[in-house]
Design a protein around this motif. Structure first.
Motif, mmCIF file in Angstrom:
data_model
loop_
_atom_site.group_PDB
_atom_site.id
_atom_site.type_symbol
_atom_site.label_atom_id
_atom_site.label_comp_id
_atom_site.label_asym_id
_atom_site.label_seq_id
_atom_site.Cartn_x
_atom_site.Cartn_y
_atom_site.Cartn_z
ATOM 1 N N THR A 47 0.340 -1.207 -0.231
ATOM 2 C CA THR A 47 0.069 -0.171 -0.184
ATOM 3 C C THR A 47 1.295 1.570 -0.123
ATOM 4 O O THR A 47 2.180 1.345 0.515
ATOM 5 C CB THR A 47 -1.392 0.010 1.150
ATOM 6 N N ASN A 48 0.573 2.680 -1.043
ATOM 7 C CA ASN A 48 1.219 3.412 -0.570
ATOM 8 C C ASN A 48 2.767 3.454 -1.434
ATOM 9 O O ASN A 48 3.241 4.587 -1.301
ATOM 10 C CB ASN A 48 1.202 4.066 0.702
ATOM 11 N N ALA A 49 2.886 2.275 -2.233
ATOM 12 C CA ALA A 49 4.802 1.916 -2.603
ATOM 13 C C ALA A 49 4.242 3.363 -3.929
ATOM 14 O O ALA A 49 3.727 3.250 -4.650
ATOM 15 C CB ALA A 49 4.519 0.756 -2.932
ATOM 16 N N THR A 50 5.436 3.423 -3.976
ATOM 17 C CA THR A 50 5.743 4.830 -5.161
ATOM 18 C C THR A 50 6.356 3.408 -6.380
ATOM 19 O O THR A 50 6.482 2.136 -6.197
ATOM 20 C CB THR A 50 6.681 5.333 -5.139
ATOM 21 N N LEU A 51 6.011 4.386 -7.578
ATOM 22 C CA LEU A 51 6.432 2.892 -8.566
ATOM 23 C C LEU A 51 7.997 2.797 -8.775
ATOM 24 O O LEU A 51 8.376 1.198 -9.283
ATOM 25 C CB LEU A 51 6.210 3.712 -10.030
ATOM 26 N N ALA A 52 9.283 3.662 -8.038
ATOM 27 C CA ALA A 52 10.265 3.564 -8.194
ATOM 28 C C ALA A 52 11.079 1.757 -7.132
ATOM 29 O O ALA A 52 11.108 1.223 -7.121
ATOM 30 C CB ALA A 52 11.175 4.756 -7.451
ATOM 31 N N GLU A 53 9.894 2.019 -5.964
ATOM 32 C CA GLU A 53 10.105 1.082 -4.952
ATOM 33 C C GLU A 53 9.439 -0.374 -5.717
ATOM 34 O O GLU A 53 9.563 -1.562 -5.289
ATOM 35 C CB GLU A 53 9.240 1.621 -4.049
ATOM 36 N N VAL A 54 7.956 -0.437 -6.401
ATOM 37 C CA VAL A 54 7.730 -1.494 -6.835
ATOM 38 C C VAL A 54 8.650 -2.414 -7.559
ATOM 39 O O VAL A 54 8.554 -3.666 -8.150
ATOM 40 C CB VAL A 54 6.258 -1.128 -7.297
ATOM 41 N N GLN A 55 9.236 -1.332 -8.571
ATOM 42 C CA GLN A 55 9.901 -1.628 -10.155
ATOM 43 C C GLN A 55 11.717 -1.894 -9.133
ATOM 44 O O GLN A 55 12.267 -2.976 -10.097
ATOM 45 C CB GLN A 55 10.555 -0.441 -11.162
ATOM 46 N N ALA A 56 11.980 -1.895 -8.509
ATOM 47 C CA ALA A 56 12.474 -2.125 -7.182
ATOM 48 C C ALA A 56 12.838 -3.880 -6.756
ATOM 49 O O ALA A 56 13.716 -4.180 -6.305
ATOM 50 C CB ALA A 56 12.994 -1.718 -6.163
ATOM 51 N N LEU A 57 11.240 -4.890 -6.391
ATOM 52 C CA LEU A 57 11.238 -5.704 -6.171
ATOM 53 C C LEU A 57 11.770 -6.807 -6.827
ATOM 54 O O LEU A 57 11.282 -6.594 -7.778
ATOM 55 C CB LEU A 57 9.260 -6.179 -6.119
ATOM 56 N N THR A 58 12.093 -8.198 -6.603
ATOM 57 C CA THR A 58 12.346 -9.350 -7.097
ATOM 58 C C THR A 58 11.722 -10.286 -6.409
ATOM 59 O O THR A 58 12.280 -11.056 -5.526
ATOM 60 C CB THR A 58 13.906 -9.820 -7.237
ATOM 61 N N PRO A 59 9.776 -10.636 -7.194
ATOM 62 C CA PRO A 59 8.914 -11.090 -6.912
ATOM 63 C C PRO A 59 9.475 -12.619 -7.232
ATOM 64 O O PRO A 59 10.407 -12.946 -8.581
ATOM 65 C CB PRO A 59 7.802 -11.110 -7.583
ATOM 66 N N LYS A 60 9.775 -13.624 -7.169
ATOM 67 C CA LYS A 60 10.441 -15.096 -6.640
ATOM 68 C C LYS A 60 9.154 -16.228 -6.372
ATOM 69 O O LYS A 60 9.324 -17.214 -6.616
ATOM 70 C CB LYS A 60 11.593 -15.586 -5.426
ATOM 71 N N THR A 61 8.007 -15.850 -6.533
ATOM 72 C CA THR A 61 6.497 -17.036 -6.362
ATOM 73 C C THR A 61 5.604 -16.415 -7.606
ATOM 74 O O THR A 61 6.032 -15.064 -8.285
ATOM 75 C CB THR A 61 6.049 -16.980 -5.114
ATOM 76 N N LEU A 62 4.643 -17.356 -7.909
ATOM 77 C CA LEU A 62 3.683 -16.715 -8.066
ATOM 78 C C LEU A 62 2.843 -15.216 -7.961
ATOM 79 O O LEU A 62 2.452 -15.138 -8.069
ATOM 80 C CB LEU A 62 2.984 -17.625 -8.987
#
Length: 63
Positions: free
Chosen positions: A2-17
């Protein structure tokens, strides 16, 4: 995410579906992209070619 910025979301590395879906949902809220495009973007952030590749590879890993 919640309330994450685009830069924060783009920096994530998801490893599960589930992680890919969560990142895609956040991207959808922050951009004007379609959900399917966001799934592909999130999957690429996780090191996959696209959402279909992530789905296939993760499905094969389940016993």
């Amino acid at each position: 995410m919640t309330n994450a910025t685009l830069a924060e979301v783009q920096a994530l590395t998801p490893k599960t579906l589930g992680g890919i879906k969560s990142v895609a949902k956040s991207l959808k809220r922050l951009t004007a992209q379609k959900h399917t495009a966001c799934l592909d973007i999130a999957a690429r952030q996780g090191g996959f070619a696209n959402w279909g590749d992530a789905l296939n590879r993760m499905s094969k890993e389940r016993p």
